[in-house]
Design a protein around this motif. Structure first.
Motif, PDB file in Angstrom:
ATOM      1  N   ASP A  85      -5.390  -0.228  33.725  1.00 58.42           N
ATOM      2  CA  ASP A  85      -6.039   1.117  33.085  1.00 58.42           C
ATOM      3  C   ASP A  85      -6.073   1.790  34.498  1.00 58.42           C
ATOM      4  OD1 ASP A  85      -6.392   0.200  30.546  1.00 58.42           O
ATOM      5  OD2 ASP A  85      -8.146  -0.303  30.755  1.00 58.42           O
ATOM      6  N   PRO A  86      -6.051   2.720  34.732  1.00 51.54           N
ATOM      7  CA  PRO A  86      -6.647   3.830  35.947  1.00 51.54           C
ATOM      8  C   PRO A  86      -7.756   3.733  36.431  1.00 51.54           C
ATOM      9  CG  PRO A  86      -5.581   5.288  34.276  1.00 51.54           C
ATOM     10  CD  PRO A  86      -5.955   4.576  33.337  1.00 51.54           C
ATOM     11  N   GLU A  87      -8.871   3.512  35.455  1.00 54.72           N
ATOM     12  CA  GLU A  87     -10.532   3.118  36.440  1.00 54.72           C
ATOM     13  C   GLU A  87     -10.235   2.036  36.889  1.00 54.72           C
ATOM     14  OE1 GLU A  87     -10.363   6.550  32.913  1.00 54.72           O
ATOM     15  OE2 GLU A  87      -9.702   3.999  32.952  1.00 54.72           O
ATOM     16  N   ILE A  88      -9.579   1.313  36.389  1.00 60.41           N
ATOM     17  CA  ILE A  88     -10.090  -0.379  36.901  1.00 60.41           C
ATOM     18  C   ILE A  88      -9.435  -0.502  38.334  1.00 60.41           C
ATOM     19  CG2 ILE A  88      -9.664  -2.799  36.221  1.00 60.41           C
ATOM     20  CD1 ILE A  88     -11.463  -1.664  34.661  1.00 60.41           C
ATOM     21  N   LEU A  89      -7.899   0.365  38.501  1.00 64.04           N
ATOM     22  CA  LEU A  89      -7.515   0.321  39.597  1.00 64.04           C
ATOM     23  C   LEU A  89      -8.158   0.899  40.541  1.00 64.04           C
ATOM     24  CD1 LEU A  89      -3.969   0.309  40.457  1.00 64.04           C
ATOM     25  CD2 LEU A  89      -3.720   2.177  39.579  1.00 64.04           C
ATOM     26  N   GLU A  90      -8.437   2.194  40.414  1.00 64.27           N
ATOM     27  CA  GLU A  90      -8.561   3.166  40.950  1.00 64.27           C
ATOM     28  C   GLU A  90     -10.263   2.250  42.038  1.00 64.27           C
ATOM     29  OE1 GLU A  90      -7.702   7.111  41.016  1.00 64.27           O
ATOM     30  OE2 GLU A  90      -9.703   6.936  40.020  1.00 64.27           O
ATOM     31  N   ARG A  91     -11.127   1.357  40.912  1.00 57.72           N
ATOM     32  CA  ARG A  91     -11.999   0.904  41.192  1.00 57.72           C
ATOM     33  C   ARG A  91     -12.256  -1.091  42.176  1.00 57.72           C
ATOM     34  NH1 ARG A  91     -17.112  -1.476  36.829  1.00 57.72           N
ATOM     35  NH2 ARG A  91     -18.014  -2.005  38.281  1.00 57.72           N
ATOM     36  N   ARG A  92     -10.760  -1.385  41.248  1.00 57.62           N
ATOM     37  CA  ARG A  92     -10.617  -2.445  41.701  1.00 57.62           C
ATOM     38  C   ARG A  92      -9.959  -2.179  43.763  1.00 57.62           C
ATOM     39  NH1 ARG A  92      -9.425  -6.339  37.232  1.00 57.62           N
ATOM     40  NH2 ARG A  92     -12.086  -6.090  36.335  1.00 57.62           N
ATOM     41  N   TYR A  93      -8.755  -1.486  43.505  1.00 54.89           N
ATOM     42  CA  TYR A  93      -7.689  -1.359  44.555  1.00 54.89           C
ATOM     43  C   TYR A  93      -8.109   0.277  45.615  1.00 54.89           C
ATOM     44  CZ  TYR A  93      -6.087  -5.114  42.313  1.00 54.89           C
ATOM     45  OH  TYR A  93      -5.925  -6.317  41.558  1.00 54.89           O
ATOM     46  N   PRO A  94      -7.441  -0.321  47.169  1.00 50.69           N
ATOM     47  CA  PRO A  94      -7.762   1.088  48.013  1.00 50.69           C
ATOM     48  C   PRO A  94      -7.067   2.297  47.188  1.00 50.69           C
ATOM     49  CG  PRO A  94      -6.994  -1.000  49.194  1.00 50.69           C
ATOM     50  CD  PRO A  94      -7.808  -1.245  47.607  1.00 50.69           C
ATOM     51  N   VAL A  95      -6.969   2.377  46.187  1.00 47.77           N
ATOM     52  CA  VAL A  95      -5.489   3.732  46.197  1.00 47.77           C
ATOM     53  C   VAL A  95      -6.246   5.061  45.032  1.00 47.77           C
ATOM     54  CG1 VAL A  95      -4.212   2.359  45.952  1.00 47.77           C
ATOM     55  CG2 VAL A  95      -4.868   2.066  44.147  1.00 47.77           C
ATOM     56  N   LEU A  96      -5.297   6.180  44.828  1.00 47.13           N
ATOM     57  CA  LEU A  96      -5.782   6.977  43.731  1.00 47.13           C
ATOM     58  C   LEU A  96      -4.798   7.153  43.578  1.00 47.13           C
ATOM     59  CD1 LEU A  96      -8.058   9.442  46.705  1.00 47.13           C
ATOM     60  CD2 LEU A  96      -9.140   8.092  44.855  1.00 47.13           C
ATOM     61  N   LEU A  97      -4.545   6.738  42.233  1.00 48.19           N
ATOM     62  CA  LEU A  97      -3.654   7.924  41.000  1.00 48.19           C
ATOM     63  C   LEU A  97      -4.148   9.259  40.574  1.00 48.19           C
ATOM     64  CD1 LEU A  97      -1.306   6.255  39.568  1.00 48.19           C
ATOM     65  CD2 LEU A  97      -2.856   6.070  37.552  1.00 48.19           C
ATOM     66  N   ARG A  98      -3.241   9.721  41.529  1.00 49.95           N
ATOM     67  CA  ARG A  98      -2.725  10.493  41.511  1.00 49.95           C
ATOM     68  C   ARG A  98      -1.618  11.206  40.722  1.00 49.95           C
ATOM     69  NH1 ARG A  98      -6.397  13.342  45.102  1.00 49.95           N
ATOM     70  NH2 ARG A  98      -5.970  12.535  47.377  1.00 49.95           N
ATOM     71  N   GLN A  99      -0.865  11.285  39.713  1.00 50.15           N
ATOM     72  CA  GLN A  99      -0.416  11.333  38.540  1.00 50.15           C
ATOM     73  C   GLN A  99      -0.014  10.077  37.802  1.00 50.15           C
ATOM     74  OE1 GLN A  99       2.849  14.474  38.062  1.00 50.15           O
ATOM     75  NE2 GLN A  99       2.979  13.877  39.525  1.00 50.15           N
TER      76      GLN A  99
END
Length: 255
Positions: free
Chosen positions: A146-160
């Motif tokens: 999930d985008p929210e989990i990805l950005e919370r746990r890892y040093p990345v931004l999901l731009r699109q």
């Protein structure tokens, strides 16, 4: 196919030799792809076990990409070559057009962590249906973070992250669209992509149009886009972005 005995022979003679890369696939991958294809074609539920292969004969040349030596690289065989074997089998039965033929394997990390995901694409259309968009196709079963989990746990931004409109092949029944996924690191990382269908389009069937190929781009700080090819590993710095455009699925039938 022998209708009297209910048996079949899948003859892969003519398959190319094993390669120096990692797309070689042990015979078990071909067996699995064929079982999957046959279970998909038969109009009734069949238990998934070794008995499915009892009436099936395989001819796979030794030291080919589908039957490599023990020291061959095979990590891409399960996630990429398997997809292409399924396409070959389903095409032989004229069952449906080619799907994205790929799992778009993306990894990134540094000395402290590692992350791996597979990215969906388009499914091929068939005689009575349109291909699905933004799905994993055939013998795959992974789900993306999930985008929210990805950005919370890892040093990345999901731009699109969304459908790649118009990437599916046209036809009486349209192929499914691939997706676009754009990621920006918040600290220097190493990113790797292992993908297919970046040169050859997923084909249409019975007059249907092929789908668009996939594309992997590195967007530099100055805005310049670099096509990094189907398979690449390298550094990505703060202010840069990677964009994965996955292939669509082929269309079926002339309009």
């Amino acid at each position: 196919i022998d209708p009297d005995s209910g048996s079949a022979c899948f003859d892969f003679e003519g398959t190319g030799p094993q390669i120096l890369g990692n797309l070689n696939a042990p015979p078990a991958v071909t067996y699995s792809a064929v079982i999957y294809s046959l279970r998909s074609l038969v109009g009734q539920d069949i238990p998934l076990n070794q008995g499915c292969l009892a009436p099936i004969e395989f001819k796979i040349p030794h030291y080919s990409i589908l039957n490599p030596s023990d020291d061959a690289g095979v990590v891409g065989g399960n996630v990429l070559t398997s997809q292409r074997v399924v396409d070959v089998v389903l095409k032989a039965f004229k069952a449906c057009a080619a799907s994205q033929g790929c799992m778009n394997n993306l990894t990134f990390g540094d000395s402290k962590f590692g992350y791996y995901e597979t990215i969906a694409g388009g499914a091929g259309a068939g005689p009575t249906w349109n291909g699905r968009s933004g799905v994993h196709t055939h013998c795959t079963n992974t789900r993306i973070t999930d985008p929210e989990i990805l950005e919370r746990r890892y040093p990345v931004l999901l731009r699109q992250f969304g459908l790649r409109k118009g990437s599916g092949g046209d036809g009486k029944h349209k192929g499914g669209d691939g997706v676009i996924r754009e990621i920006e690191p918040l600290r220097p990382l190493v990113m790797s992509i292992l993908s297919e269908r970046r040169c050859l389009q997923p084909y249409g069937l019975e007059g249907g149009e092929p789908a668009k190929t996939g594309r992997n781009l590195l967007i530099k700080k100055n805005g310049i886009s670099l096509n990094i090819g189907a398979k690449r590993s390298g550094a990505i710095n703060v202010g840069e972005r990677i964009v994965i455009e996955s292939p669509g699925g082929g269309g079926y039938g002339a309009k």
